[in-house]
Scaffold this active site. Structure first.
Site: not given
Ligand code: 5RP
Length: 296
Positions: A203
Site C-alpha cells: 500500500k
Molecule cells: C491506517 C491504515 C489505513 O487502513 C489506511 O491509511 C487507509 O485508510 P485511509 O484511506 O483513511 O488513509 O493503514 O494506518
C-alpha cells in the site's frame, strides 16, 4: 457406502487437447503456492485484476475517529459494496458478522497511539489467530526513514515468514512519518524495499509527479490508501489517476466512511477501480445515490 458395482471406465481423454496452464493474473505472483494465489484471487478481482478494499482499522491507534464511531452502524451497510474488509481482529470478532463472505485483510501491527511515536509498532496478532479468523492476508505498517524503521521492517519480515508457512499473503503498508515528503524518491524506496523483503502487495499513497514510476519499479501490485478526507470528486480523480498509472486498486477508509454518502462513494470508487469510469461519471453516480438516500 462407496459403490464398487458398475464402475464406468474413462472414455474421453481429449488426447489432442493439452491441459491449459494459464499464468496467474496478478503481477509478480506467478510463482506463489496455490493457497497464496487463491487468497490473492479473493482480494483482487480476477476479471479486472483490481480491488476496492474498505479500510476501517484506524481505531487501533486513533480510537473512534469520525465516520467509524460505530462500526456496526457505519461499516456494516458498506460491506456488500466492498471487495475486501481491512480491519483489526477486535473489530472483526466483536462486530463483523461471521457470515460475511468478504475476504478479510487483518491489521497485524499495533503498539502505539496518535499520542506517541507512530513508527513504534510490534506484531500484534499471532499467526494462529490469523488462521483462526480465516484471514485472506495480514497487514502491517513499514516506516522507512522513521525512528523505528528497523523494528517495523522486522515486523513485516515476521509476518511474511509465518504467513508463507501457511499460504497467507502479507500487505506492507508504507507508513509516512511526519517529516517525510510524499514524493517519488520516498515511495520508490519504500515500496521497492517492501517488495524485495517479500511482501505480496504494497500500500502506497498517490502522489504527483512520478507515481507511475513507483508502480513500474515495484514487482508486486500496489494499492493506494485514500489518505485524509477530500471532496468526493477529488478522491475519485485521485483513484482514477492511480489506476490509470497502474495501481491495482485502493485500500480506502476516510474518503468513504467520512463521505456524506458512504454507500454512494464506495460504489463510485468501485466504478473507477474496476471499470475505469471517468471521475465525473462516477461522481454523478455518487450524487444520484446520495439524492436517492435523501429522498427516501
Ligand atoms: C491506517 C491504515 C489505513 O487502513 C489506511 O491509511 C487507509 O485508510 P485511509 O484511506 O483513511 O488513509 O493503514 O494506518
Amino acid at each position: 457406502m462407496a459403490d464398487k458395482d458398475d464402475v464406468k471406465e474413462g472414455k474421453e481423454f481429449h488426447i489432442n487437447s493439452p491441459q491449459k496452464n494459464k499464468p496467474f493474473f496478478l503481477k509478480g505472483s506467478g510463482a506463489l503456492d496455490w493457497g497464496m494465489q487463491n487468497r490473492l484471487a479473493q482480494i483482487f478481482n480476477p476479471k479486472s485484476g483490481r480491488t476496492v478494499m474498505l479500510a476501517f482499522d484506524h481505531g487501533y491507534f486513533q480510537g473512534p475517529t469520525t465516520g467509524i464511531e460505530r462500526i456496526d452502524i457505519n461499516i456494516i451497510p458498506l460491506i456488500p459494496y466492498a471487495d475486501v474488509l481491512m480491519c483489526t481482529r477486535g473489530a472483526l470478532r466483536s462486530v463483523i458478522p461471521a457470515h460475511t463472505n468478504k475476504p478479510i485483510v487483518l491489521r497485524c501491527s499495533a503498539g502505539q497511539s496518535i499520542l506517541t511515536e507512530l513508527s513504534n509498532e510490534t506484531v500484534a496478532v499471532d499467526i494462529e489467530d490469523t488462521i483462526r479468523l480465516n484471514a485472506a492476508a495480514m497487514a502491517a505498517q513499514v516506516y522507512i526513514g522513521a525512528e523505528y524503521e528497523h523494528k517495523s521492517i522486522a515486523n513485516i519480515i515476521k509476518l511474511i515468514d509465518t504467513g508463507t508457512r501457511y499460504g497467507i499473503p502479507t500487505l506492507a503498508v508504507t507508513g509516512v512519518g511526519a517529516d517525510m515528503n510524499r514524493d517519488l524518491r520516498y515511495f520508490s524506496l519504500a515500496t521497492r524495499m517492501c517488495a524485495e523483503i517479500g511482501a505480496h502487495y504494497i500500500k502506497s499513497y498517490y502522489f504527483e509527479p512520478g507515481f507511475e514510476k513507483v508502480v513500474a519499479a515495484c514487482p508486486v501490485p500496489i494499492v493506494i490508501a485514500g489518505g485524509k478526507k477530500l471532496p468526493e470528486i477529488e478522491a475519485l480523480e485521485m483513484a482514477y489517476m492511480a489506476i490509470d498509472q497502474g495501481a491495482a486498486g485502493v485500500d480506502m477508509g476516510r474518503n468513504i466512511f467520512q463521505s456524506d454518502s458512504p454507500i454512494g462513494m464506495i460504489q463510485a470508487v468501485g466504478l473507477v477501480v474496476h471499470k475505469k469510469e471517468k471521475p465525473k461519471h462516477a461522481f454523478d453516480f455518487y450524487k444520484d445515490i446520495k439524492a436517492d438516500e435523501n429522498n427516501s
